[in-house]
Write a protein that holds these residues in place. Sequence first.
Motif, PDB file in Angstrom:
ATOM      1  N   TRP A   4      -0.162  -9.033  10.073  1.00 50.11           N
ATOM      2  CA  TRP A   4      -0.138  -7.364  10.075  1.00 50.11           C
ATOM      3  C   TRP A   4      -0.564  -6.792  11.126  1.00 50.11           C
ATOM      4  N   THR A   5      -0.201  -5.688  11.716  1.00 53.71           N
ATOM      5  CA  THR A   5      -0.789  -4.998  13.486  1.00 53.71           C
ATOM      6  C   THR A   5      -0.015  -3.942  12.745  1.00 53.71           C
ATOM      7  N   ILE A   6      -1.593  -2.798  13.529  1.00 57.07           N
ATOM      8  CA  ILE A   6      -1.595  -1.617  13.251  1.00 57.07           C
ATOM      9  C   ILE A   6      -2.071  -0.720  14.065  1.00 57.07           C
ATOM     10  N   TYR A   7      -0.664  -0.203  14.913  1.00 56.44           N
ATOM     11  CA  TYR A   7      -0.456   1.215  15.456  1.00 56.44           C
ATOM     12  C   TYR A   7      -1.710   2.476  15.604  1.00 56.44           C
ATOM     13  N   ILE A   8      -3.051   2.523  16.407  1.00 54.65           N
ATOM     14  CA  ILE A   8      -3.966   3.423  16.353  1.00 54.65           C
ATOM     15  C   ILE A   8      -4.106   4.209  17.519  1.00 54.65           C
ATOM     16  N   PRO A   9      -3.833   5.305  17.476  1.00 59.64           N
ATOM     17  CA  PRO A   9      -3.324   6.020  19.417  1.00 59.64           C
ATOM     18  C   PRO A   9      -4.400   6.034  19.562  1.00 59.64           C
ATOM     19  N   PRO A  53      -8.267   8.490  12.762  1.00 60.62           N
ATOM     20  CA  PRO A  53      -8.255  10.172  12.402  1.00 60.62           C
ATOM     21  C   PRO A  53      -8.221  11.587  11.280  1.00 60.62           C
ATOM     22  N   TYR A  54      -8.325  12.107  10.702  1.00 60.31           N
ATOM     23  CA  TYR A  54      -7.259  12.941  10.112  1.00 60.31           C
ATOM     24  C   TYR A  54      -6.401  13.641  10.625  1.00 60.31           C
ATOM     25  N   GLY A  55      -5.240  12.628  10.188  1.00 55.68           N
ATOM     26  CA  GLY A  55      -3.574  13.414  11.180  1.00 55.68           C
ATOM     27  C   GLY A  55      -3.077  12.683  11.823  1.00 55.68           C
ATOM     28  N   ALA A  56      -4.446  11.581  12.186  1.00 57.22           N
ATOM     29  CA  ALA A  56      -3.068  11.257  13.613  1.00 57.22           C
ATOM     30  C   ALA A  56      -2.076  10.016  12.754  1.00 57.22           C
ATOM     31  N   GLU A  57      -0.625   9.782  13.965  1.00 53.80           N
ATOM     32  CA  GLU A  57      -0.212   9.239  13.076  1.00 53.80           C
ATOM     33  C   GLU A  57      -0.332   7.418  13.733  1.00 53.80           C
ATOM     34  N   VAL A  58       0.495   7.162  12.220  1.00 56.67           N
ATOM     35  CA  VAL A  58       0.297   5.542  12.084  1.00 56.67           C
ATOM     36  C   VAL A  58       1.337   4.811  12.371  1.00 56.67           C
ATOM     37  N   TYR A  59       1.948   3.792  12.669  1.00 52.80           N
ATOM     38  CA  TYR A  59       2.078   3.041  12.503  1.00 52.80           C
ATOM     39  C   TYR A  59       1.728   1.501  12.301  1.00 52.80           C
ATOM     40  N   ILE A  60       2.569   0.801  10.846  1.00 54.59           N
ATOM     41  CA  ILE A  60       2.445  -0.500  11.139  1.00 54.59           C
ATOM     42  C   ILE A  60       2.812  -1.521  10.905  1.00 54.59           C
ATOM     43  N   ARG A  61       3.221  -2.767  10.807  1.00 52.50           N
ATOM     44  CA  ARG A  61       4.116  -3.686  11.163  1.00 52.50           C
ATOM     45  C   ARG A  61       3.579  -4.756  10.436  1.00 52.50           C
ATOM     46  N   LYS A  62       4.498  -5.628   9.671  1.00 50.67           N
ATOM     47  CA  LYS A  62       4.445  -6.700   8.960  1.00 50.67           C
ATOM     48  C   LYS A  62       5.596  -7.828   9.971  1.00 50.67           C
ATOM     49  N   ASP A  63       4.965  -8.582  10.459  1.00 48.06           N
ATOM     50  CA  ASP A  63       5.555  -9.902  11.597  1.00 48.06           C
ATOM     51  C   ASP A  63       6.177  -8.877  12.220  1.00 48.06           C
ATOM     52  N   ASN A  64       5.750  -8.553  12.707  1.00 49.82           N
ATOM     53  CA  ASN A  64       6.694  -7.724  13.764  1.00 49.82           C
ATOM     54  C   ASN A  64       7.788  -6.537  13.690  1.00 49.82           C
ATOM     55  N   HIS A  65       8.295  -6.044  12.628  1.00 53.20           N
ATOM     56  CA  HIS A  65       9.212  -5.851  12.241  1.00 53.20           C
ATOM     57  C   HIS A  65       8.024  -4.343  11.529  1.00 53.20           C
ATOM     58  N   PRO A  66       8.533  -3.248  12.154  1.00 49.94           N
ATOM     59  CA  PRO A  66       8.357  -1.946  11.315  1.00 49.94           C
ATOM     60  C   PRO A  66       8.596  -1.986   9.549  1.00 49.94           C
ATOM     61  N   TRP A  67       6.790  -1.502   8.960  1.00 47.17           N
ATOM     62  CA  TRP A  67       6.925  -1.335   7.513  1.00 47.17           C
ATOM     63  C   TRP A  67       6.244  -0.320   7.184  1.00 47.17           C
ATOM     64  N   PHE A  68       6.017   0.596   8.085  1.00 44.19           N
ATOM     65  CA  PHE A  68       5.456   1.854   7.453  1.00 44.19           C
ATOM     66  C   PHE A  68       5.111   2.736   8.813  1.00 44.19           C
ATOM     67  N   VAL A  72      -2.126  10.443   8.630  1.00 47.37           N
ATOM     68  CA  VAL A  72      -3.159   9.930   7.343  1.00 47.37           C
ATOM     69  C   VAL A  72      -3.147  11.379   6.948  1.00 47.37           C
ATOM     70  N   VAL A  73      -3.508  11.637   5.914  1.00 51.85           N
ATOM     71  CA  VAL A  73      -3.463  12.874   4.946  1.00 51.85           C
ATOM     72  C   VAL A  73      -5.348  12.306   3.926  1.00 51.85           C
ATOM     73  N   THR A  74      -5.497  11.737   4.321  1.00 46.49           N
ATOM     74  CA  THR A  74      -6.611  11.181   3.584  1.00 46.49           C
ATOM     75  C   THR A  74      -7.187  10.517   3.596  1.00 46.49           C
ATOM     76  N   LEU A  75      -8.969  10.571   3.894  1.00 47.78           N
ATOM     77  CA  LEU A  75      -9.796   9.467   3.924  1.00 47.78           C
ATOM     78  C   LEU A  75     -11.244   9.236   3.114  1.00 47.78           C
ATOM     79  N   PRO A  76     -11.218   8.946   2.043  1.00 52.58           N
ATOM     80  CA  PRO A  76     -12.673   8.530   1.023  1.00 52.58           C
ATOM     81  C   PRO A  76     -13.094   7.533   1.765  1.00 52.58           C
ATOM     82  N   ARG A  77     -14.057   8.043   1.346  1.00 51.56           N
ATOM     83  CA  ARG A  77     -15.262   6.414   1.381  1.00 51.56           C
ATOM     84  C   ARG A  77     -16.236   5.804   0.472  1.00 51.56           C
ATOM     85  N   GLN A  78     -16.628   4.567  -0.100  1.00 55.33           N
ATOM     86  CA  GLN A  78     -17.180   4.312  -1.123  1.00 55.33           C
ATOM     87  C   GLN A  78     -18.844   3.485  -0.359  1.00 55.33           C
TER      88      GLN A  78
END
Length: 79
Positions: A4-9, A53-68, A72-78
């Motif tokens: 899994w890879t994720i693009y963070i601006p 960050p809230y509102g950031a565009e996020v791209y997620i790849r699974k095995d180097n293929h676009p997945w999502f 970002v619309v919510t940032l819950p913490r526990q």
Amino acid sequence: MSTWTIYIPSRGWEDASDLGISQLRRRLVAHGQDSVEFTVNSATALTEDDLLPYGAEVYIRKDNHPWFSGRVVTLPRQG
């Protein structure tokens, strides 16, 4: 095992496990908004800056293929 890879601006493409991201869950909705949730494990999660960050565009790849892609619309913490 999937890679899994994720693009963070502000950081570019990074391996999700290197960021402490686990339990990726995608919810697909016909004719509606799809969503993804995941967990970020950190000893200082309540005090450190947000990974995504809230509102950031996020791209997620699974095995180097676009997945999502979305914003970002919510940032819950526990603690």
